[in-house]
Design an enzyme around this catalytic site. Sequence first.
Site, short mmCIF file in Angstrom:
data_model
loop_
_atom_site.label_atom_id
_atom_site.label_comp_id
_atom_site.label_asym_id
_atom_site.label_seq_id
_atom_site.Cartn_x
_atom_site.Cartn_y
_atom_site.Cartn_z
N SER A 133 -10.26 0.03 6.95
CA SER A 133 -9.64 0.28 5.54
C SER A 133 -8.91 -1.03 5.03
CB SER A 133 -8.59 1.45 5.84
OG SER A 133 -9.14 2.75 5.61
N LYS B 34 0.84 -1.31 -0.18
CA LYS B 34 0.03 0.12 0.07
C LYS B 34 0.91 1.37 -0.17
CE LYS B 34 -3.87 2.11 2.59
NZ LYS B 34 -4.89 2.05 3.70
N SER C 115 -9.93 2.34 2.81
CA SER C 115 -8.70 3.08 2.02
C SER C 115 -7.90 2.03 1.16
CB SER C 115 -7.95 4.15 2.85
OG SER C 115 -7.31 3.28 3.76
#
Lengths: 481, 486
Positions: B175, B76, B151
Amino acid sequence: MKWETVIGLEVHAQLNTRSKIFSGASTAFGAAPNTQACAVDIALPGTLPVMNRAAVEKAIRFGLSVGGRVARRSIFARKNYFYPDLPKGYQISQYELPVVEGGTVTIVVGETEKTVRLTRAHLEEDAGKSLHEDFHGETGIDLNRAGTPLLEIVSEPEMRSSAEAVAYAKAIHGLVRWIDICDGNMQEGSFRCDANVSVRPLGSETLGTRCEIKNLNSFRFLERAIDFEVRRQIEVNEDGGKVVQETRLYDPDRDETRPMRSKEDAHDYRYFPDPDLLPLEISEPWMAEVQAALPELPQVRRERYASAYGLTPYDAAVLTASREIADYFEAAAEGASGAVAKTLANWIAGPLSAQLNDAGAEIGESRVSARQLRRLVERINDGTISNKIAREVFDAVWTGEAQGDDAADKVIESRGLKQISDSGALEKIADDVIAANAQQVADYRGGKDKAFNSLVGQVMKATKGKANPQQVTEILKRRLG
Amino acid sequence: MHHSSLKSLSDALTAGDISSVELTGLFLKRINERNAVYNCFVSIDEERSLAQAREADLARAAGRAQALTGIPIAQKDIFCAKGWLTTCGSKMLSNFVSPYDAHVVERFNEAGAVTIGKTNMDEFAMGSSNETSWYGPVRNPWNTDAVPGGSSGGSAAAVAARLAPAATGTDTGGSIRQPAALTGICGLKPTYGVCSRYGMIAFASSLDQAGPMARSAEDMALMMNAMAGYDARDSTSLDRPVEDYTRELATPLKGLRIGLPKEFFADGLQPDVAKAVDEAIRQYRALGCEVVEVTLPNMKLSVPVYYVLAPAEASSNLARFDGVRYGYRTSEYRGLEEMYEKTRAEGFGAEVKRRILIGTYVLSHGYYDAYYIRAQKLRRLIAQDFIAAFDKCDVIMGPTSPSTAFRLGEKAADPLQMYLSDIYTIAVNLAGLPGMSIPCGFDSQGLPVGLQVIGNYFREAQMLQVAHQYQLATDFHLRAPSDINA
């Protein structure tokens, strides 16, 4: 109207740890800009603070030294504001639960002792430095200082004059160096003061509106800034105005304080507990360990000097201005009488410290050792030499004319400085002086006391200062009686 | 090969059926072909990835292979990775090449894994749909008109689309779990403090936690073995004995007590989601589990509590993005204030600004006690509810998200609706507990449904066992979106 001055001080003492308070970067002063700022110090994304235990230990030392309460659990908070030399956009400080609360410091002004209470002392990080010169209208940022550990020491508003404020600042300055938590170097900014100053009608119980004077980095500026500010506030009041609460800066060139920002544009710092740091826990064993490693404190020594040697508070305070001075005094005064100790105190505060000042040396580098000074002082006190001759002997020992603990004796001997106490010899000289100065003798007898002093001077001159002036006076009085 | 589990990839590498360079090349090729559709990756660096792959092959040849040696993992873009552009989905960091590795990245590097790319995400992890990214929205591989959740939407979509065998995510309020649910993969948010936050760009420090996103519980266990562990650079990292997260996988579930909080099955739950979750519970009963009802009376406060605390921390955490030392700086300004204003006005997107404003407000003088302090108190009550519930059960189950993947733009204009999509996940972060989402079915549109499993503190190994035993009995985790070729 009579006005009373009320002063509280905030002292920022830079803790002399090797690395920063929340990172491993070095705290050494004077490196090239931004060479001592690591990823944490420049607040790279993702970096986190880690508490430096050495900084906490120094805060504990301070807390124990002033008899404050060392919090078993204290909290780091974020103080949020934007400034280019504040890399994270917040300063990590302590707000609601500081590491030290309370405590006292004893100050001496003249011969009067006064106890000043402390509000708190808390740990925080320093910001970097903004450099406004040399960048063609732009600003340079040096983050070497960012993250340097500070102990902010806050007093109660208990000082009543600039002299007391300076005495307090000096006492804290002496203490932090004494317990080895701060080098006290004011030029390098290791020790800085903010003064909160207000005035009120004498006898009033309520505090007047205060102004905070920021970043005073010498005792002289502290004194002058307060004096100016007090005059200014009294003037404002007497002119029917009102003092506005604000932050002010002292300009040493103009010897005045100027407004920096008012309460209206004061920041809302939005303090909240820093979620990156756990509460600071200080265990009993850790405190005990720090306590055990503490040196004997200046206050304790002052009391000891007063009781053992009968020294006055002023002398005791002078001798405990630093651990080195106190250690020197103790080495010199070991087993001495009160009278010898008193003379030693005078000599350490007077000729020795003047000589050290001239030489730019610390007392640890003194070329007259504690034992050498002791011998010198003993020779003054036993009447072997006068105070005046002692200065000559002191200078000779300083320059290395003689060695050993008894260097003073050697100089007295080799230079023939021993006081003439043989009354037969002195009486002969006195008779010669009387015979040679008929006019003065007549004047004295005619009631002019001044003439007598001149005769004493003549005898002293004839003995090259080696006569005891008191003895000379007695002989002359007897002869001219 | 792109459907293979981490375990079988590792076996193939060990057997010499494929090299890491070949495997990495295969995934890079898939990314090149398909990333334009899904927009999962913010940056790809073929040279850097292949160099790591060559290292891995050498390590394997030298007999130094570990479980993840040579296996591509997507990171990420919230994790700092040395030499990689690290943007956090923001224009603010669109020029930031990290000079250092996050702890999690460091751990994967030490484990011999290959960084296959940095994945797209909601800007500064603020969002539940991956629509707030400066790099544009990520599309859900199950339906490219739908969001992948957020997210960690890029990581989730990359794993679902088989562009990476596994990925890292971070979870502040859901997330990891919510995008895992919406893309039909598995995601685990460990107990707060299990994975170091060092080098993970902070959103809300007291809630942020890194975790694995993969296609099976077994794969997540292997990733946890690499990711978890104490790090002295993060003061909130927990110094605990090293665990093998695979150790409980094979143990049957008989006698396991599953707590079902009635609050998880209240109004607003999409019927298809409720149905799939009920089915999963039925499956667990069949596996010998016992089901008990529990209650989390304060859970309903978790969204408001979260939207005080997380923005408060974020408003301070994001203060460092000021254009002074790194990152975006506005091109023209007169004076310092204008530089700050324009830099932050231009560098941050609307959702980030909204949260900075909320956070600044709740910390302000005069409001702090009413908002921040009260929220902290409620946070403790929410945690206590869970602690009480765990007296009665071993794990708690429920839906991960109230709905399946929604359409792009559907909630973008309505922050409140968006915030409510994390209603089942947020309380877990507030309590610091581990939470997980695993695929448990599909809605009538064929979009995946996630089952949330909440464990007690530090019981990740048990949660992975709970997931693995289910996955031995079901095949939801093996299903792939229809346009993913075989």
